[in-house]
Design a protein around this motif. Sequence first.
Motif, PDB file in Angstrom:
ATOM      1  N   ASP A 141       1.141  -1.338  -0.222  1.00 33.07           N
ATOM      2  CA  ASP A 141       0.175  -0.295  -0.218  1.00 33.07           C
ATOM      3  C   ASP A 141       0.768   0.914  -0.137  1.00 33.07           C
ATOM      4  N   TYR A 142       2.241   1.074  -0.250  1.00 33.53           N
ATOM      5  CA  TYR A 142       3.309   2.124  -0.568  1.00 33.53           C
ATOM      6  C   TYR A 142       4.082   2.431  -1.468  1.00 33.53           C
ATOM      7  N   GLU A 143       4.554   3.704  -1.390  1.00 30.54           N
ATOM      8  CA  GLU A 143       6.198   3.064  -2.271  1.00 30.54           C
ATOM      9  C   GLU A 143       6.467   2.488  -2.239  1.00 30.54           C
ATOM     10  N   VAL A 144       7.375   1.964  -3.280  1.00 29.98           N
ATOM     11  CA  VAL A 144       8.375   0.280  -3.328  1.00 29.98           C
ATOM     12  C   VAL A 144       9.605   1.429  -3.718  1.00 29.98           C
ATOM     13  N   VAL A 145      10.575   1.702  -3.386  1.00 32.28           N
ATOM     14  CA  VAL A 145      11.852   1.686  -3.991  1.00 32.28           C
ATOM     15  C   VAL A 145      12.917   0.870  -3.604  1.00 32.28           C
ATOM     16  N   ILE A 147      27.989  -1.208   1.036  1.00 35.30           N
ATOM     17  CA  ILE A 147      27.875  -1.953   2.377  1.00 35.30           C
ATOM     18  C   ILE A 147      26.143  -2.942   1.481  1.00 35.30           C
ATOM     19  N   ILE A 148      25.297  -1.893   1.073  1.00 36.39           N
ATOM     20  CA  ILE A 148      24.448  -2.194   0.402  1.00 36.39           C
ATOM     21  C   ILE A 148      23.857  -2.731  -0.739  1.00 36.39           C
ATOM     22  N   LYS A 149      24.039  -3.898  -1.160  1.00 39.29           N
ATOM     23  CA  LYS A 149      24.632  -4.411  -2.091  1.00 39.29           C
ATOM     24  C   LYS A 149      23.019  -4.391  -2.966  1.00 39.29           C
ATOM     25  N   GLN A 150      21.610  -4.181  -2.552  1.00 45.28           N
ATOM     26  CA  GLN A 150      20.356  -4.533  -2.945  1.00 45.28           C
ATOM     27  C   GLN A 150      19.716  -4.698  -1.776  1.00 45.28           C
ATOM     28  N   ALA A 151      18.585  -3.858  -1.559  1.00 44.97           N
ATOM     29  CA  ALA A 151      17.963  -3.739  -0.785  1.00 44.97           C
ATOM     30  C   ALA A 151      15.939  -2.740  -0.951  1.00 44.97           C
ATOM     31  N   LEU A 152      15.229  -3.399  -0.931  1.00 44.55           N
ATOM     32  CA  LEU A 152      13.528  -2.617  -0.814  1.00 44.55           C
ATOM     33  C   LEU A 152      13.716  -1.465   0.246  1.00 44.55           C
ATOM     34  N   MET A 153      12.947  -0.747  -0.204  1.00 45.23           N
ATOM     35  CA  MET A 153      12.561   0.403   0.907  1.00 45.23           C
ATOM     36  C   MET A 153      11.526   1.393   0.860  1.00 45.23           C
ATOM     37  N   LEU A 154      10.781   1.335   1.690  1.00 45.29           N
ATOM     38  CA  LEU A 154       9.736   1.719   2.307  1.00 45.29           C
ATOM     39  C   LEU A 154       9.365   3.070   2.981  1.00 45.29           C
ATOM     40  N   TYR A 174      12.982   6.692   4.170  1.00 45.86           N
ATOM     41  CA  TYR A 174      13.200   5.472   3.545  1.00 45.86           C
ATOM     42  C   TYR A 174      13.729   4.598   4.538  1.00 45.86           C
ATOM     43  N   ILE A 175      13.631   3.630   5.153  1.00 47.44           N
ATOM     44  CA  ILE A 175      13.809   2.445   5.512  1.00 47.44           C
ATOM     45  C   ILE A 175      13.744   0.726   4.510  1.00 47.44           C
ATOM     46  N   THR A 176      14.785  -0.185   5.460  1.00 46.52           N
ATOM     47  CA  THR A 176      14.992  -1.277   4.665  1.00 46.52           C
ATOM     48  C   THR A 176      14.670  -1.964   5.365  1.00 46.52           C
ATOM     49  N   GLY A 177      14.134  -3.068   5.330  1.00 50.09           N
ATOM     50  CA  GLY A 177      13.996  -3.904   6.616  1.00 50.09           C
ATOM     51  C   GLY A 177      14.622  -4.418   7.223  1.00 50.09           C
ATOM     52  N   SER A 178      15.802  -4.235   7.317  1.00 47.02           N
ATOM     53  CA  SER A 178      16.739  -4.458   8.531  1.00 47.02           C
ATOM     54  C   SER A 178      17.935  -2.743   8.951  1.00 47.02           C
ATOM     55  N   GLY A 179      16.678  -2.236   8.515  1.00 47.89           N
ATOM     56  CA  GLY A 179      16.927  -0.675   9.396  1.00 47.89           C
ATOM     57  C   GLY A 179      17.600   0.738   8.853  1.00 47.89           C
ATOM     58  N   GLN A 180      18.327  -0.112   7.617  1.00 48.05           N
ATOM     59  CA  GLN A 180      19.250   1.414   7.255  1.00 48.05           C
ATOM     60  C   GLN A 180      18.210   2.200   6.823  1.00 48.05           C
ATOM     61  N   LEU A 203      18.554   3.930  -6.802  1.00 48.03           N
ATOM     62  CA  LEU A 203      17.744   4.335  -6.674  1.00 48.03           C
ATOM     63  C   LEU A 203      16.588   3.963  -8.103  1.00 48.03           C
ATOM     64  N   LEU A 204      15.877   3.859  -7.761  1.00 51.46           N
ATOM     65  CA  LEU A 204      14.436   3.360  -8.654  1.00 51.46           C
ATOM     66  C   LEU A 204      13.331   2.275  -8.170  1.00 51.46           C
ATOM     67  N   VAL A 205      12.184   3.363  -8.810  1.00 48.29           N
ATOM     68  CA  VAL A 205      10.268   3.701  -8.212  1.00 48.29           C
ATOM     69  C   VAL A 205      10.337   1.875  -8.965  1.00 48.29           C
ATOM     70  N   LEU A 206      10.129   1.281  -7.752  1.00 48.64           N
ATOM     71  CA  LEU A 206       9.389   0.517  -8.584  1.00 48.64           C
ATOM     72  C   LEU A 206       8.064   0.018  -8.271  1.00 48.64           C
ATOM     73  N   GLN A 207       7.553   0.912  -7.402  1.00 46.17           N
ATOM     74  CA  GLN A 207       6.183   1.500  -7.437  1.00 46.17           C
ATOM     75  C   GLN A 207       5.945   2.802  -6.815  1.00 46.17           C
TER      76      GLN A 207
END
Length: 180
Positions: A13-17, A24-31, A42-48, A171-175
């Motif tokens: 239900d949110y923008e996804v980046v 250190i961050i190779k790839q992550a989704l951020m909300l 924006y935050i990743t699931g692991s807190g960055q 950064l890439l806006v997926l949604q």
Amino acid sequence: IKVFSRNEIKNFDYEVVEIKSNGIIKQALMLPISKRYGYTNYITGSGQTINTQGFLISKTNGMNINLLSVETVPNPFILQKNKDEWPKSSKRTYSFLTPLNSTNQISLECKISVGGLDDILIIDLNLKLYKITESCIGEQYEFQNLYWIDDDGVVWKSKQWISPENIFAELLVLQKDPKL
């Protein structure tokens, strides 16, 4: 590197980046966790976290970069601007936290040029986006930031310098935000 499908993100239900870097961050989704006054956190699931002004990365946390702030004058990132409204140049100052808890400031002059249309594939969307190149030069550093924008000035993809160790974040806006 994981390639995402539209099915994996369509129920958010949110923008996804997506963020990728050579650090250190190779790839992550951020909300987004908050938005106000043109800034988004924006935050990743692991807190960055990253903070953006529009789509300009202005602060990082948990990425071993210690980017405290980015000041840009004039700043085309706060409000969406179509390609013809971007300035031809800007002054940029990056502030980084040092190991001794002082601030290291890096000032640069940036020349901005608008290129032609590129085909950018974002999951299953093939977008025709204008490529904006920002060539920045300072006393010790020289680099290029890249932004791909649509006709409305929305930045869908970018590659930005975020560290004196030449770390770039893509950064890439997926949604886009489904509520907008």
